[in-house]
Enzyme design. Structure first.
Site, short mmCIF file in Angstrom:
data_model
loop_
_atom_site.label_atom_id
_atom_site.label_comp_id
_atom_site.label_asym_id
_atom_site.label_seq_id
_atom_site.Cartn_x
_atom_site.Cartn_y
_atom_site.Cartn_z
N ASN A 1 0.83 -1.21 0.00
CA ASN A 1 0.00 0.00 0.00
C ASN A 1 0.86 1.26 0.00
O ASN A 1 0.58 2.20 -0.74
CB ASN A 1 -0.90 0.02 1.23
CG ASN A 1 -2.17 -0.79 1.03
OD1 ASN A 1 -2.65 -0.93 -0.09
ND2 ASN A 1 -2.68 -1.34 2.10
N HIS B 1 -3.03 2.31 -2.54
CA HIS B 1 -4.16 1.48 -2.10
C HIS B 1 -4.84 0.70 -3.24
O HIS B 1 -5.16 -0.49 -3.08
CB HIS B 1 -5.18 2.36 -1.37
CG HIS B 1 -5.88 1.66 -0.26
ND1 HIS B 1 -7.08 1.03 -0.46
CD2 HIS B 1 -5.55 1.47 1.04
CE1 HIS B 1 -7.47 0.49 0.67
NE2 HIS B 1 -6.56 0.74 1.62
N GLU C 1 -6.32 -8.54 4.78
CA GLU C 1 -5.53 -9.35 3.82
C GLU C 1 -5.23 -10.70 4.46
O GLU C 1 -4.17 -11.27 4.31
CB GLU C 1 -4.24 -8.63 3.40
CG GLU C 1 -3.68 -7.67 4.40
CD GLU C 1 -2.91 -8.35 5.52
OE1 GLU C 1 -3.55 -8.63 6.55
OE2 GLU C 1 -1.70 -8.60 5.35
P1 GH3 Z 1 2.80 -9.04 7.91
O1 GH3 Z 1 3.71 -9.67 6.95
O2 GH3 Z 1 3.27 -9.15 9.32
O3 GH3 Z 1 1.41 -9.51 7.75
O4 GH3 Z 1 2.84 -7.50 7.57
P2 GH3 Z 1 1.67 -6.59 7.03
O5 GH3 Z 1 2.27 -5.33 6.53
O6 GH3 Z 1 0.87 -7.36 6.05
O7 GH3 Z 1 0.90 -6.36 8.37
P3 GH3 Z 1 -0.56 -6.00 8.75
O8 GH3 Z 1 -1.41 -7.22 8.77
O9 GH3 Z 1 -0.48 -5.25 10.05
O10 GH3 Z 1 -1.05 -5.00 7.63
C1 GH3 Z 1 -2.17 -5.20 6.89
C2 GH3 Z 1 -2.46 -3.98 6.06
O11 GH3 Z 1 -3.41 -4.30 5.07
C3 GH3 Z 1 -3.02 -2.85 6.83
C4 GH3 Z 1 -4.17 -2.33 6.01
O12 GH3 Z 1 -4.02 -0.99 5.69
C5 GH3 Z 1 -4.12 -3.14 4.74
N1 GH3 Z 1 -5.43 -3.49 4.24
C6 GH3 Z 1 -6.42 -4.11 4.90
N2 GH3 Z 1 -7.49 -4.27 4.10
C7 GH3 Z 1 -7.18 -3.71 2.91
C8 GH3 Z 1 -7.89 -3.55 1.67
O13 GH3 Z 1 -9.03 -3.96 1.50
N3 GH3 Z 1 -7.24 -2.95 0.65
C9 GH3 Z 1 -5.96 -2.50 0.79
N4 GH3 Z 1 -5.37 -1.91 -0.26
N5 GH3 Z 1 -5.28 -2.61 1.94
C10 GH3 Z 1 -5.87 -3.20 2.98
MG MG Z 2 -0.07 -9.13 6.39
MG MG Z 3 -2.92 -9.04 8.52
#
Ligand code: GH3
Ligand code: MG
Ligand code: MG
Ligand code: MG
Length: 316
Positions: free
Chosen positions: A206, A211, A241
């Site tokens: 992101n 996004h 995710e």
């Molecule tokens: P890790 O490897 O530990 O999982 O690291 P990470 O960066 O994936 O960690 P984390 O689970 O904290 O981050 C998830 C991010 O996903 C945060 C949020 O902004 C983003 N996200 C959640 N839902 C959506 C979505 O529907 N679309 C987008 N573009 N981003 C999303």
């Molecule tokens: Mg993650």
């Molecule tokens: Mg996550």
């Protein structure tokens, strides 16, 4: 003179196309203990090429047939059983059906009994063909609207289970299904495995690409999931995710194989941003004695382990 001009018109009533089509597509049951009366109704229907009709002389044959009709025409005066009872029984099994009682004469008591027992309308004998179709026409208009409402309700119920971005099941529904599948697996002593996986470093995706690209990744990962899994597997977007897959009739070894296949195929995906590569980490667990909460906790811990030991990994 007026009546003479009117009679030929009534005798040649033409059915509106939409009404005629509805009549030809609706399943119809006619119940009358009088064979002559059955003959009369059959002739009326057949003169308009309406053949999707089952005729019953005995109430118990209709009630025990286990068939569901869209339209019921029920004679109210029957041997050994009251018309009220028959209509009530049909209505309790067919909330959306159209039920029309047939009264022998314009008898106020019978007409009110017919309507009070759950019928939508009544037609009296001797049956006048035009009144007969006019009554059906008026009632089938409501029937069609009810069918549409029923269909829309089913669609809404289906939509309420889905996540709008990925069309996978949403968090609430996948968790409900997990509870059901656990009960089923325990009752029949069948295997049940679950996979939970999470996209690695997704925040960076992101941050670097924006996004919309993040959304593209989530959608592509979901499509891969749908392609690899069997139709009996139950796929959910558990969080942003994070994904949860229920694998009925699947032991740990097959669950691991599937998770590894997912991991490698997702690592090979390409996106509109050419330099972008994405991996996942996941956990696989098989049902033992736990409930839903404990099983999810177990697989969540395994996922955490995969993250802590370097990511792009399946732990079980
Ligand atoms: P890790 O490897 O530990 O999982 O690291 P990470 O960066 O994936 O960690 P984390 O689970 O904290 O981050 C998830 C991010 O996903 C945060 C949020 O902004 C983003 N996200 C959640 N839902 C959506 C979505 O529907 N679309 C987008 N573009 N981003 C999303
Ligand atoms: Mg993650
Ligand atoms: Mg996550
Ligand atoms: Mg009768």
């Amino acid at each position: 003179l007026f009546i003479e001009r009117f009679i030929p018109y009534l005798n040649n009533i033409t059915l509106l196309d939409s009404f005629h089509k509805t009549l030809q597509n609706i399943s119809i049951a006619v119940l009358d203990d009088n064979e002559l009366q059955i003959r009369v109704i059959k002739d009326i229907f057949e003169s308009y090429q309406i053949k999707n009709v089952d005729y019953y002389l005995h109430p118990h044959e209709l009630l025990s047939s286990n068939k569901q009709y869209g339209l019921y025409l029920i004679d109210f005066i029957l041997p050994n059983i009251s018309g009220e009872r028959v209509i009530w029984e049909i209505r309790s099994e067919n909330k959306y059906a159209l039920i029309i009682g047939i009264s022998s004469i314009d008898n106020e008591k019978i007409i009110s009994q017919i309507l009070m027992s759950g019928a939508d309308d009544y037609i009296s004998k001797p049956i006048n063909k035009d009144i007969f179709f006019a009554r059906l026409n008026a009632n089938l208009r409501t029937y069609r609207l009810l069918q549409k409402l029923k269909q829309k309700n089913l669609e809404l119920e289906e939509m309420a289970k889905l996540d709008s971005l990925t069309r996978l099941y949403n968090h609430r529904y996948i968790y409900e299904r997990l509870e059901e599948e656990i009960q089923r697996a325990k009752r029949y002593k069948h295997d049940l495995s679950i996979i939970m996986f999470d996209i690695d470093n997704f925040k960076q995706v992101n941050d670097i690409y924006g996004h919309p690209t993040g959304d593209e990744v989530i959608v592509k990962v979901s499509s891969t999931l749908k392609n690899i899994c069997r139709s009996t597997d139950i796929l959910g977007r558990y969080g942003g995710e994070e994904f949860l897959i229920l694998l009925p009739e699947t032991g740990l070894a097959d669950g691991i194989k599937l998770a590894e296949r997912l991991r490698t195929q997702i690592a090979d995906l390409t996106y509109s941003q050419e330099s972008l590569k994405v991996t996942i980490s996941g956990g696989v667990a098989t049902l033992g004695n736990q409930g839903a909460l404990e099983l999810v906790k177990k697989v969540d811990n395994l996922l955490y382990e995969a993250k802590n030991s370097g990511r792009n990994k399946i732990v079980y």
